[in-house]
Design an enzyme around this catalytic site. Structure first.
Site, PDB file in Angstrom:
ATOM      1  N   ASP A 190      -3.016  -6.249  -6.057  1.00  0.00           N
ATOM      2  CA  ASP A 190      -2.543  -6.376  -4.442  1.00  0.00           C
ATOM      3  C   ASP A 190      -3.689  -7.076  -3.711  1.00  0.00           C
ATOM      4  OD1 ASP A 190      -1.054  -6.235  -2.308  1.00  0.00           O
ATOM      5  OD2 ASP A 190      -1.755  -4.107  -1.835  1.00  0.00           O
ATOM      6  N   HIS A 247       1.383  -0.422  -6.460  1.00  0.00           N
ATOM      7  CA  HIS A 247       0.163   0.246  -5.589  1.00  0.00           C
ATOM      8  C   HIS A 247       0.404   1.500  -5.342  1.00  0.00           C
ATOM      9  CE1 HIS A 247       2.480  -1.044  -2.224  1.00  0.00           C
ATOM     10  NE2 HIS A 247       2.093  -2.189  -2.134  1.00  0.00           N
ATOM     11  N   HIS A 289       0.690  -7.653  -9.368  1.00  0.00           N
ATOM     12  CA  HIS A 289       1.015  -7.468  -7.863  1.00  0.00           C
ATOM     13  C   HIS A 289      -0.169  -8.478  -7.189  1.00  0.00           C
ATOM     14  CE1 HIS A 289       2.393  -5.270  -4.113  1.00  0.00           C
ATOM     15  NE2 HIS A 289       1.387  -6.167  -3.830  1.00  0.00           N
ATOM     16  N   HIS A 318      -0.897 -11.265  -3.899  1.00  0.00           N
ATOM     17  CA  HIS A 318      -0.626 -12.327  -2.744  1.00  0.00           C
ATOM     18  C   HIS A 318      -1.526 -13.418  -2.686  1.00  0.00           C
ATOM     19  CE1 HIS A 318       1.587  -9.060  -0.821  1.00  0.00           C
ATOM     20  NE2 HIS A 318       0.747  -8.294  -1.244  1.00  0.00           N
ATOM     21  N   HIS A 331       7.713  -1.460  -2.478  1.00  0.00           N
ATOM     22  CA  HIS A 331       6.675  -0.932  -1.747  1.00  0.00           C
ATOM     23  C   HIS A 331       7.015   0.436  -1.277  1.00  0.00           C
ATOM     24  CE1 HIS A 331       3.356  -1.523   1.385  1.00  0.00           C
ATOM     25  NE2 HIS A 331       3.954  -0.280   1.839  1.00  0.00           N
TER      26      HIS A 331
END
Ligand code: NCD
Ligand code: ZN
Length: 348
Positions: free
Chosen positions: A250, A177, A16, A18, A139
């Site tokens: 994350d 997460h 995960h 970004h 999410h």
């Protein structure tokens, strides 16, 4: 307590991550590609990555940002909306481009405005995903104004996730997460088709770190960190060797001035020091022998990927490793996650 000064593990993956776009993408990608073999790339760009064509173009931009000496493969995801085309998604999955689909409840987090408002509307797409075995990354927070922010994960499990899993047997789900003991218990209650990622920062901070002694915007992320009892449940899950739990950092970069702000953005930037942080967390539990399962084995098995063949050596130094406090681009910087303790482990 066993004393280790070095361990060698399969090269880790990040399930995960970004990476953003533009200048931010160029700035942060090397911090992941240095230490990770593969990463599940989150699609919450503006506008979001909603089609196979957009994912293909985004993948090419990521590949350009990877230094040539790094061996790193981005695993692309699609952002689920109420108008997602199941045929496009199936083609993307079958071509090997798309590794998962991401469900953001509308308004739950950064750039989630185009997310799903009514979950039943996406059931046909979820059914297709179950048919072809494509995982859904969720999410897991409800967004109802009357639900306390610290309860949003637990309520999501009960009101949204469990009904989805009952309605669509065979759908493979990753709870992204997770931040609560409720999340850990729910994952453990499932016999198959359910796993969870755990972030580095949620293994280290609880909500006091955000709020006691002055507000600390760099510890603000979503889902927000919970009470210590929950953090302890996460640490226990991560270090337990249970194949249903694996690393998804994350790592979510935001420019420092957008976090140190009257309306600060959510996200912690951990790519650069994640492995150092995790080695310390696992050592503190006397569980360094379980680190490789968490970072390099369980996730690959869930996603049906071959295990990484390259090896990463972590060594414990006598003096703390000096990570930068910020990573800097022209005109903006990103503040690096501060675990609050010295880091002695480093990637050799
Ligand atoms: C993420 C982001 O900034 O994109 N923020 C965060 O706090 N984790 C979005 C997300 O994963 O919720
Ligand atoms: Zn995220």
């Amino acid at each position: 307590m066993t004393n280790h000064t070095a361990i060698t593990i399969r090269r880790p993956d990040d399930y995960h991550l970004h990476l953003r776009d533009g200048e931010m993408l160029k700035l942060v990608t090397p911090d992941s590609s240095r230490d990770f073999a593969r990463a599940i790339i989150m699609p919450n760009l503006v506008p979001p990555v909603t089609t196979t064509a957009l994912a293909e173009a985004y993948k090419a931009r990521i590949e350009e940002a990877i230094p040539t000496e790094h061996d790193f493969r981005p695993l692309m995801t699609l952002y689920l909306t109420e108008s997602t085309d199941a045929d496009d998604l199936e083609l993307g999955a079958k071509s090997g481009l798309i590794s998962a689909v991401k469900l953001y409840p509308a308004g739950a987090t950064t750039n989630s405005d185009s997310g799903v408002k009514s979950i039943e509307r996406v059931y046909p797409v979820l059914e297709r995903m179950a048919e072809i075995g494509l995982p859904l990354c969720v999410h897991g927070e409800v967004t109802d104004a009357d639900i306390d922010i610290f309860d949003r994960e637990a309520v999501f499990i009960e009101r949204v996730l469990d009904p989805i899993r009952q309605a669509i047997p065979g759908l493979r789900v990753v709870m992204e997460h997770i931040t609560t003991k409720d999340g850990v218990d729910y994952v453990r209650s499932a016999e198959k088709d359910l796993a969870a990622t755990l972030t580095t920062h949620h293994l280290i901070i609880n909500r006091n770190h955000i709020l006691v002694g002055g507000i600390k915007p760099h510890y603000y992320c979503l889902p927000v960190a919970k009470r210590e009892v929950h953090r302890l449940a996460l640490v226990e899950a991560a270090t337990s060797a249970d194949p249903r739990f694996f690393l998804g950092t994350d790592s979510a970069p935001h420019a420092t001035d957008t976090k140190e702000n009257a309306c600060g953005c959510a996200g912690c930037y951990t790519s650069i020091n994640t492995l150092s942080c995790l080695a310390q967390v696992f050592e503190d539990q006397d569980a360094l022998d379980k680190l490789e399962l968490f970072t390099s084995v369980n996730g690959a098995n869930f996603y049906g990927l071959p295990l990484t063949e390259a090896r990463t050596r972590l060594v414990k130094q006598d003096s703390p490793v000096n990570y930068p406090q910020t990573v800097d681009s022209s005109g903006f910087n990103v503040t690096v996650f501060d675990p609050g303790f010295p880091l002695y482990w480093k990637v050799a």
